[in-house]
Design a protein around this motif. Structure first.
Motif, short mmCIF file in Angstrom:
data_model
loop_
_atom_site.label_atom_id
_atom_site.label_comp_id
_atom_site.label_asym_id
_atom_site.label_seq_id
_atom_site.Cartn_x
_atom_site.Cartn_y
_atom_site.Cartn_z
N LEU A 146 36.92 -8.17 -33.03
CA LEU A 146 36.42 -8.18 -34.03
C LEU A 146 35.01 -9.40 -33.37
N PRO A 147 34.98 -10.24 -32.69
CA PRO A 147 34.13 -11.35 -32.61
C PRO A 147 33.22 -10.58 -31.78
N SER A 148 33.20 -9.97 -31.87
CA SER A 148 31.30 -9.14 -31.08
C SER A 148 31.13 -8.64 -32.80
N PHE A 149 31.51 -8.32 -33.70
CA PHE A 149 30.27 -7.31 -35.13
C PHE A 149 30.81 -8.43 -36.04
N LEU A 154 28.64 -18.06 -42.23
CA LEU A 154 29.32 -18.73 -42.95
C LEU A 154 30.53 -18.93 -42.09
N PHE A 155 30.89 -19.56 -40.88
CA PHE A 155 31.88 -19.33 -39.90
C PHE A 155 31.25 -20.90 -39.40
N LEU A 161 35.64 -23.45 -37.68
CA LEU A 161 35.13 -22.91 -35.94
C LEU A 161 36.68 -22.56 -35.41
N PHE A 162 37.59 -22.86 -35.22
CA PHE A 162 39.26 -22.67 -34.60
C PHE A 162 38.67 -20.43 -34.96
N LEU A 163 38.33 -20.21 -36.19
CA LEU A 163 38.65 -18.76 -35.49
C LEU A 163 37.81 -18.11 -34.45
N GLY A 164 36.52 -18.91 -34.66
CA GLY A 164 35.97 -18.09 -33.04
C GLY A 164 34.79 -16.87 -33.77
N LEU A 165 34.34 -17.06 -35.30
CA LEU A 165 33.23 -16.17 -35.31
C LEU A 165 32.26 -16.29 -36.54
N SER A 166 31.89 -18.22 -36.16
CA SER A 166 30.85 -18.79 -35.88
C SER A 166 29.56 -18.39 -35.09
N GLU A 167 28.20 -17.87 -35.74
CA GLU A 167 27.47 -17.94 -35.01
C GLU A 167 26.38 -18.72 -33.69
#
Length: 320
Positions: A146-149, A154-155, A161-167
């Motif tokens: 998921l993080p690759s896509f 927004l994150f 930031l704990f989610l790991g989806l930030s740019e």
């Protein structure tokens, strides 16, 4: 008549040994980080190349073993007392590390490291203990991919930031976000459930268990984790008094560390070189390089550094 609570399965010596081996690997990686911190290795050495891959393998191993052990201890029935006691210990240790690193290294403090990831992922893992292992394995794969896509600005907000989806990658001495790392814990649950459902745990029980000291370390992994870095740092501090690290060229040191941090955030090498050359020139012109490297000013808090970084970001992106 009240039913007796189901007893946990017997410990598997191989798992304790595997956890002990992971601790040794972790200590060797952290030793390389400490050597870099004290100036014996070039800036960025521990976060690139083989050592970067090494660190990811170690983190994945700890989370996989945590998921596997979750099944052994709490399937098919959750034992709330032991689970929440263990969760409380891990969460308290994670909070202590956050507080300590915020005090000593505020510009790269550990706000969501390996212990934070284990604590939160273990709670999430409870949902999957009784689900079909094939479903758990599928969710694990999605978590890894998921993080690759799904990265988005927004994150980039600090609470997310704990989610790991930030740019943009945050600066931290140990950043193990929920995604993709929860996938490793779910993979451990899936494998353990697959073995339990087929009554095949005996295969693991027959694997070599290694020496007793290794299994002992694995059984007390949290204690070893909390103690090993103070010991390593104290050792290197004493060693640095006897054999000081070579004096670093401040310009080369800044360029190396700047480019390493820039590349770690997923930027292109050319852009990082332009950005770091630009900021170096501005820092030298304003006599800020020395106080920045000595820690007298913090880059995230000094308006002059923030301003020149913003200008150089625009300039480096406009360059061909």
């Amino acid at each position: 008549m009240k039913a007796e609570p189901e007893a946990p399965r017997q410990r598997l010596p191989f798992l304790d040994a595997a956890r002990g081996m992971a601790l040794i690997a972790m200590a060797t990686y952290h030793f390389s980080w400490d050597l870099e911190f004290f100036g014996y290795l070039e800036p960025g050495t521990s976060t690139h190349g083989f050592l970067r891959i090494y660190a990811r393998v170690i983190a994945s191993t700890f989370l996989f073993l945590a998921g596997f052990s979750l099944v052994l201890a709490h399937f098919p029935r959750l034992r709330p007392g032991p689970f929440f006691r263990r969760l409380g210990l891990v969460a308290a240790a994670a909070a202590a590390i956050s507080v300590a690193t915020l005090w000593f290294t505020p510009d790269a403090w550990i706000f969501f490291g390996i212990l934070h990831a284990i604590a939160l992922s273990s709670v999430i893992g409870l949902v999957f203990l009784r689900l079909p292992p094939i479903l758990t394995a599928g969710v694990a794969a999605v978590a890894v991919i998921l993080p690759s896509f799904a990265r988005s600005a927004l994150f980039d907000s600090p609470p997310l930031l704990f989610l790991g989806l930030s740019e943009s990658m945050p600066r931290s001495n140990d950043y193990v976000p929920l995604l993709p790392w929860v996938g490793a814990l779910l993979a451990g649950i899936a494998v353990a459930r697959f073995l339990v459902d087929r009554q095949a745990l005996g295969v693991v029980a027959r694997l070599p268990a290694g020496p007793g000291w290794l299994r002992l370390a694995g059984r007390h992994s949290l204690t070893v984790y909390l103690l090993h870095q103070p010991v390593l740092i104290a050792f290197l501090y004493g060693a640095s008094m006897i054999v000081p690290p070579p004096a670093a060229d401040p310009v080369a040191a800044y360029s190396s560390s700047c480019e390493a941090a820039c590349l770690e955030q997923g930027n292109e090498a050319g852009l990082c070189q332009r950005f770091c050359a630009c900021t170096l020139e501005r820092l030298q012109a304003q006599s800020l390089l020395e106080p920045l490297q000595s820690g007298a000013i913090l880059p995230e808090q000094d308006e002059r550094v923030l301003a020149l970084a913003g200008e150089c970001t625009v300039k480096s992106r406009q360059a061909p």
